[in-house]
Structures are given as C-alpha cells and as structure tokens.
Motif scaffolding. Structure first.
Motif, PDB file in Angstrom:
ATOM      1  N   PRO A   1       0.829  -1.214   0.000  1.00 15.31           N
ATOM      2  CA  PRO A   1       0.000   0.000   0.000  1.00 15.31           C
ATOM      3  C   PRO A   1       0.860   1.259   0.000  1.00 15.31           C
ATOM      4  O   PRO A   1       1.995   1.259   0.467  1.00 15.31           O
ATOM      5  CB  PRO A   1      -0.801  -0.118   1.301  1.00 15.31           C
ATOM      6  CG  PRO A   1       0.065  -0.941   2.200  1.00 15.31           C
ATOM      7  CD  PRO A   1       0.791  -1.910   1.296  1.00 15.31           C
ATOM      8  N   ASP A   2       0.311   2.328  -0.550  1.00 15.91           N
ATOM      9  CA  ASP A   2       0.962   3.633  -0.523  1.00 15.91           C
ATOM     10  C   ASP A   2      -0.086   4.665  -0.161  1.00 15.91           C
ATOM     11  O   ASP A   2      -1.287   4.432  -0.288  1.00 15.91           O
ATOM     12  CB  ASP A   2       1.599   3.956  -1.871  1.00 15.91           C
ATOM     13  CG  ASP A   2       0.580   4.010  -2.993  1.00 15.91           C
ATOM     14  OD1 ASP A   2       0.305   5.108  -3.496  1.00 15.91           O
ATOM     15  OD2 ASP A   2       0.032   2.943  -3.356  1.00 15.91           O
TER      16      ASP A   2
ATOM     17  N   LEU B   1      -4.160   4.619  -0.890  1.00 12.48           N
ATOM     18  CA  LEU B   1      -5.147   4.592   0.181  1.00 12.48           C
ATOM     19  C   LEU B   1      -6.071   5.795   0.102  1.00 12.48           C
ATOM     20  O   LEU B   1      -7.284   5.676   0.324  1.00 12.48           O
ATOM     21  CB  LEU B   1      -4.434   4.550   1.535  1.00 12.48           C
ATOM     22  CG  LEU B   1      -3.657   3.268   1.855  1.00 12.48           C
ATOM     23  CD1 LEU B   1      -2.930   3.406   3.180  1.00 12.48           C
ATOM     24  CD2 LEU B   1      -4.579   2.058   1.879  1.00 12.48           C
ATOM     25  N   ALA B   2      -5.512   6.975  -0.223  1.00  9.11           N
ATOM     26  CA  ALA B   2      -6.349   8.160  -0.393  1.00  9.11           C
ATOM     27  C   ALA B   2      -7.316   7.982  -1.566  1.00  9.11           C
ATOM     28  O   ALA B   2      -8.474   8.411  -1.500  1.00  9.11           O
ATOM     29  CB  ALA B   2      -5.472   9.393  -0.610  1.00  9.11           C
TER      30      ALA B   2
ATOM     31  N   LEU C   1     -10.774   4.138  -8.699  1.00 10.01           N
ATOM     32  CA  LEU C   1     -10.084   4.655  -7.520  1.00 10.01           C
ATOM     33  C   LEU C   1      -9.772   3.550  -6.518  1.00 10.01           C
ATOM     34  O   LEU C   1      -8.657   3.486  -5.969  1.00 10.01           O
ATOM     35  CB  LEU C   1     -10.933   5.750  -6.861  1.00 10.01           C
ATOM     36  CG  LEU C   1     -10.934   7.106  -7.554  1.00 10.01           C
ATOM     37  CD1 LEU C   1     -12.026   8.006  -6.974  1.00 10.01           C
ATOM     38  CD2 LEU C   1      -9.578   7.790  -7.426  1.00 10.01           C
ATOM     39  N   ILE C   2     -10.732   2.677  -6.267  1.00  9.23           N
ATOM     40  CA  ILE C   2     -10.470   1.620  -5.291  1.00  9.23           C
ATOM     41  C   ILE C   2      -9.532   0.564  -5.870  1.00  9.23           C
ATOM     42  O   ILE C   2      -8.745  -0.059  -5.135  1.00  9.23           O
ATOM     43  CB  ILE C   2     -11.793   0.982  -4.789  1.00  9.23           C
ATOM     44  CG1 ILE C   2     -11.531   0.216  -3.488  1.00  9.23           C
ATOM     45  CG2 ILE C   2     -12.409   0.088  -5.843  1.00  9.23           C
ATOM     46  CD1 ILE C   2     -12.787  -0.232  -2.777  1.00  9.23           C
ATOM     47  N   GLN C   3      -9.552   0.372  -7.185  1.00  9.93           N
ATOM     48  CA  GLN C   3      -8.572  -0.521  -7.806  1.00  9.93           C
ATOM     49  C   GLN C   3      -7.167   0.054  -7.701  1.00  9.93           C
ATOM     50  O   GLN C   3      -6.204  -0.684  -7.512  1.00  9.93           O
ATOM     51  CB  GLN C   3      -8.949  -0.757  -9.272  1.00  9.93           C
ATOM     52  CG  GLN C   3     -10.161  -1.649  -9.453  1.00  9.93           C
ATOM     53  CD  GLN C   3     -10.636  -1.709 -10.884  1.00  9.93           C
ATOM     54  OE1 GLN C   3     -10.212  -0.922 -11.733  1.00  9.93           O
ATOM     55  NE2 GLN C   3     -11.543  -2.629 -11.178  1.00  9.93           N
TER      56      GLN C   3
ATOM     57  N   PHE D   1      -6.006  -0.840  -4.115  1.00  9.03           N
ATOM     58  CA  PHE D   1      -5.764  -2.223  -3.692  1.00  9.03           C
ATOM     59  C   PHE D   1      -5.152  -3.079  -4.804  1.00  9.03           C
ATOM     60  O   PHE D   1      -4.113  -3.692  -4.607  1.00  9.03           O
ATOM     61  CB  PHE D   1      -7.073  -2.859  -3.208  1.00  9.03           C
ATOM     62  CG  PHE D   1      -7.600  -2.251  -1.939  1.00  9.03           C
ATOM     63  CD1 PHE D   1      -7.076  -2.603  -0.711  1.00  9.03           C
ATOM     64  CD2 PHE D   1      -8.605  -1.297  -1.974  1.00  9.03           C
ATOM     65  CE1 PHE D   1      -7.539  -2.037   0.467  1.00  9.03           C
ATOM     66  CE2 PHE D   1      -9.087  -0.722  -0.802  1.00  9.03           C
ATOM     67  CZ  PHE D   1      -8.553  -1.087   0.413  1.00  9.03           C
ATOM     68  N   TRP D   2      -5.787  -3.118  -5.946  1.00  8.91           N
ATOM     69  CA  TRP D   2      -5.355  -4.066  -6.983  1.00  8.91           C
ATOM     70  C   TRP D   2      -3.943  -3.781  -7.488  1.00  8.91           C
ATOM     71  O   TRP D   2      -3.116  -4.689  -7.588  1.00  8.91           O
ATOM     72  CB  TRP D   2      -6.347  -4.050  -8.139  1.00  8.91           C
ATOM     73  CG  TRP D   2      -5.859  -4.798  -9.337  1.00  8.91           C
ATOM     74  CD1 TRP D   2      -5.548  -6.123  -9.411  1.00  8.91           C
ATOM     75  CD2 TRP D   2      -5.591  -4.243 -10.631  1.00  8.91           C
ATOM     76  NE1 TRP D   2      -5.109  -6.438 -10.670  1.00  8.91           N
ATOM     77  CE2 TRP D   2      -5.138  -5.307 -11.437  1.00  8.91           C
ATOM     78  CE3 TRP D   2      -5.716  -2.974 -11.181  1.00  8.91           C
ATOM     79  CZ2 TRP D   2      -4.800  -5.121 -12.779  1.00  8.91           C
ATOM     80  CZ3 TRP D   2      -5.385  -2.788 -12.509  1.00  8.91           C
ATOM     81  CH2 TRP D   2      -4.931  -3.850 -13.283  1.00  8.91           C
ATOM     82  N   THR D   3      -3.646  -2.510  -7.795  1.00  8.05           N
ATOM     83  CA  THR D   3      -2.331  -2.204  -8.361  1.00  8.05           C
ATOM     84  C   THR D   3      -1.207  -2.568  -7.396  1.00  8.05           C
ATOM     85  O   THR D   3      -0.114  -2.956  -7.823  1.00  8.05           O
ATOM     86  CB  THR D   3      -2.234  -0.707  -8.715  1.00  8.05           C
ATOM     87  OG1 THR D   3      -2.496   0.082  -7.536  1.00  8.05           O
ATOM     88  CG2 THR D   3      -3.233  -0.332  -9.790  1.00  8.05           C
ATOM     89  N   GLY D   4      -1.461  -2.484  -6.096  1.00 11.21           N
ATOM     90  CA  GLY D   4      -0.431  -2.813  -5.111  1.00 11.21           C
ATOM     91  C   GLY D   4      -0.134  -4.282  -4.991  1.00 11.21           C
ATOM     92  O   GLY D   4       0.861  -4.671  -4.362  1.00 11.21           O
TER      93      GLY D   4
END
Length: 311
Positions: free
Chosen positions: A170-171, A175-176, A253-255, A258-261
C-alpha cells in the motif's frame, strides 16, 4: 386505539372519555420535521437505533447471524477466482491478479446498489414510523446508507486479507484514492436515495427504475473487464466519455488503492491499466456529488410534507 379526552362535568369534576374514531380521523398527521440532514446528525441516537434494528432484522432467526456477512462475500470471491483465473485464464501477465481487480470493483458496486435500492424503499418500508413519529424523514435513506456500509465492511476486510496474502504494497496515494472512491460512492448513492425515496412514495414505479439502473451499473464499470478494453475496442474519444460515469471513476479509484499494489510492478500497472488524472477527476466528481446531495435534500424537503398522506 382511542385516545382519552378530558371533559368538564356538571359538578366541576373532570370526566375522562374516549375519543371516537371519527374524531381521531379528523386529527392532523404528525407535523413533518424539515430540518434536513443537520437534524439527522443532531438526532444520531435515533439513527443508531434505526441502523441497529435494520441490521438485526436481516439476521433474525439465523444461527450464525452477522457471520454471514463474511461467509457470503468470501464464497463469492472464491467463485470468481475459480471462474475467471482458473477456468477462463484471466490474471496472467497482461492482467495480473484479475480476481482482485474484479472483487475490489464489486465492493464499490455492492455499496452503491445497497445504498440506492435501500434508500429508495426506505420511506415505504418505514411508513408506520413516519406517520406516527416527528423524526426527520431524511433519517431513513441515511440509515440505509449506513446499513449498506456495515455490510460492505466484511467485503473490504476480505479484500485487504487477500491483498496482503498476494504481497500488497500500500501507498498513501493509493489509500487516499480508495477512501475517495468510497466517499464518492456514498454521496452519489445518498443523493439518489433521497430523490428516489420520496419519488417512490408518489409513484411506485421508481422502485423498479432504481432496480433496473443498478443492474446496468455492474456492466458500466471496469470491473469484469479492464478499462484498457474500452480504449482498445472503442478508441480514446469514447473512453473519455466512459469516464464521465462516476461509478466507473469510483471503481478505478479503489482498484488504484488495492489491486495495483498486488501486482509485480504497481507503477507499470497503473500506467497501463488506469487512466490519467484519476485522482483529480475523482476530487471533482466528489465535489459534484456533494452538490447533488444538497440539491436532493432540498427536493426532499419540498415534497416530504405530502409523504404521510400518500403512505
């Protein structure tokens, strides 16, 4: 039930008699409370009670109770993982961890559909309270949004658990972005819930319209397919119009959060599969959604005085 009424007797004593049904029918309905969302916040103890009762009624008579909130989304994630990554073969090098991509979008879509549909039916389902208690009627759509949030939390925890197992990194920006996506969804669902809840009192067809619209949401967001597919199939101009959909923005935004990380190279995944200016566009849409909530509350306040008689 008849209400007691006082009447002066011939000897000066007070005689209590029961009101007739005709007299009760002539009494006015409870005056509406039109203080708006600020009054809902002020009476948050009533809001907590309404949310708690709604949640308890959903699991009434079950043995596992609220544990079903975790079992059902966990099974749903396993099914999607088996179907899309094992059977169909999605989630290779070109689309790493596609099950997380899909499930993260599902979290947002579930939150929106529960808020929208629940808010639309909230006034009708609480007609007995509305006609008897002088509570702010905006409380009912707001409570449905909070109930939807309560049922979304287990899905979010399962998403975090799976992401951690896959090496999620996470970054702060991610998270924002995820928080912004949830906020955008809440504001959009609440504004539509306020409008459709009062409209559904006057014309029950709006409940069916809300259910139909939420069916389109599932296929109008980059959840079961990546955003790059829209660009490849329809070109850049159509893809730019596609991004005007606030729910598509919330899912992206939620991807991003979470997903990219969970991918091998989050920066490359973001550059390839997510559009430019994602965070800026999300902030603009969230501001517009706030304005929509204000306008929806004003429309609600104009029509709520006629709600008890229509119920």
């Amino acid at each position: 039930m008849t209400e007691p009424a006082e009447q002066q007797g011939s000897t000066g004593s007070t005689v209590v008699r029961r009101s007739t049904p005709e007299e009760l029918e002539a009494l006015p309905l409870v005056a509406p409370s039109s203080a708006g969302l600020r009054e809902v916040v002020r009476r948050r103890y009533l809001l907590r009670m309404l949310v708690r009762n709604t949640i308890q009624s959903r699991y009434q008579g079950t043995v596992l109770g609220w544990v079903w909130s975790y079992i059902q989304p966990a099974i749903r994630f396993c099914l999607f993982y088996f179907l899309f990554q094992v059977m169909i073969g999605r989630g290779g090098d070109e689309m790493e961890n596609f099950a997380v991509h899909l499930f993260s979008g599902m979290v947002i879509v579930h939150f929106f559909t529960e808020t929208f549909n629940g808010g639309t039916q909230s006034l009708i389902q609480n007609r007995s309270l509305i006609t008897k208690l002088p509570v702010p009627r905006e409380m009912f759509p707001v409570s449905r949004m909070l109930v939807a949030a309560w049922h979304t939390v287990p899905m979010l925890l399962i998403l975090v658990f799976v992401c951690v197992l896959l090496g999620w990194r996470p970054d702060l920006v991610g998270l924002a972005a995820a928080i912004l996506g949830v906020l955008l969804t809440a504001l959009l669902g609440l504004s539509l819930g306020l409008v459709f809840s009062v409209a559904n009192v006057f014309m029950r067809d709006f409940g069916k319209v809300a259910q139909t619209l939420t069916q389109f949401v599932t296929f109008s967001v980059p959840m079961m397919y990546p955003f790059t597919m829209v660009q490849d199939r329809f070109g850049e101009p159509i893809a730019s119009y596609y991004l005007f959909n606030p729910m598509a923005e919330a899912v992206l935004l939620i991807q991003r959060g979470f997903w990219t990380g969970t991918t091998t190279d989050p920066s490359a995944t973001e550059a390839v599969h997510l559009p430019d200016h994602l965070f800026t566009r999300g902030l603009i849409m969230t501001g517009i959604a706030m304005v929509c909530v204000v306008l929806a509350q004003r429309l609600f306040a104009r029509l709520e005085s006629r709600v008890p008689e229509r119920l």
